[in-house]
Design a protein around this motif. Structure first.
Motif, mmCIF file in Angstrom:
data_model
loop_
_atom_site.group_PDB
_atom_site.id
_atom_site.type_symbol
_atom_site.label_atom_id
_atom_site.label_comp_id
_atom_site.label_asym_id
_atom_site.label_seq_id
_atom_site.Cartn_x
_atom_site.Cartn_y
_atom_site.Cartn_z
ATOM 1 N N UNK A 161 -9.619 -15.523 -26.693
ATOM 2 C CA UNK A 161 -9.514 -14.074 -26.908
ATOM 3 C C UNK A 161 -10.497 -13.258 -26.084
ATOM 4 N N UNK A 162 -11.433 -13.901 -25.403
ATOM 5 C CA UNK A 162 -12.376 -13.163 -24.555
ATOM 6 C C UNK A 162 -12.148 -13.442 -23.071
ATOM 7 N N UNK A 163 -11.119 -14.205 -22.764
ATOM 8 C CA UNK A 163 -10.877 -14.574 -21.363
ATOM 9 C C UNK A 163 -10.105 -13.486 -20.630
ATOM 10 N N UNK A 164 -10.274 -13.437 -19.319
ATOM 11 C CA UNK A 164 -9.505 -12.498 -18.496
ATOM 12 C C UNK A 164 -8.015 -12.741 -18.665
ATOM 13 N N UNK A 165 -7.635 -13.997 -18.781
ATOM 14 C CA UNK A 165 -6.223 -14.348 -18.940
ATOM 15 C C UNK A 165 -5.646 -13.711 -20.203
ATOM 16 N N UNK A 166 -6.360 -13.797 -21.308
ATOM 17 C CA UNK A 166 -5.899 -13.210 -22.570
ATOM 18 C C UNK A 166 -5.800 -11.686 -22.454
ATOM 19 N N UNK A 167 -6.813 -11.075 -21.861
ATOM 20 C CA UNK A 167 -6.828 -9.612 -21.751
ATOM 21 C C UNK A 167 -5.706 -9.134 -20.831
#
Length: 119
Positions: A52-58
């Motif tokens: 939930x804190x990864x660039x991929x998730x965002x």
């Protein structure tokens, strides 16, 4: 690679403070450092989304949730946070002066920990 809305989906050529007005300014507080990618156990979180804190998730959040509703009429200002005391160093007035949106909202993608608050 930067992933702000104006980078991926250019709507106007004006850049910086005082550029084109957008529908929404998203102020994103992300845990970590700008030059250190956060993936965290991609095999457990999933290759597509990541933690939930990864660039991929965002990126997935904006692609799947924001784009269908707002289109490309938004901007993203990201602040990287490594320690909770860094919030006290942020000037709300300066941050708001950077926003070009008719609506401004904040999103918090942070990793809560106790004790030593950095990585």
């Amino acid at each position: 690679v930067p992933w702000t809305s104006n980078h991926l989906y250019p709507k106007c050529t004006e850049a910086g403070v005082g550029g084109c007005e957008v529908a929404v300014s998203f102020i994103v507080f992300q845990w970590g450092a700008a030059k250190i990618p956060i993936d965290y156990d991609a095999h457990s979180w999933g290759e597509r989304e990541g933690s939930t804190i990864s660039n991929c998730f965002i990126r997935s959040f904006f692609r799947d949730s924001v784009l269908p509703k707002v289109g490309c009429d938004y901007e993203v200002l990201t602040l990287f946070i490594q320690q909770s005391d860094e919030f006290a160093k942020i000037s709300p007035e300066f941050l708001l002066s950077l926003c070009r949106g008719r609506t401004i909202c904040a999103l918090y993608f942070l990793w809560p920990i106790q004790g030593l608050q950095s990585y």
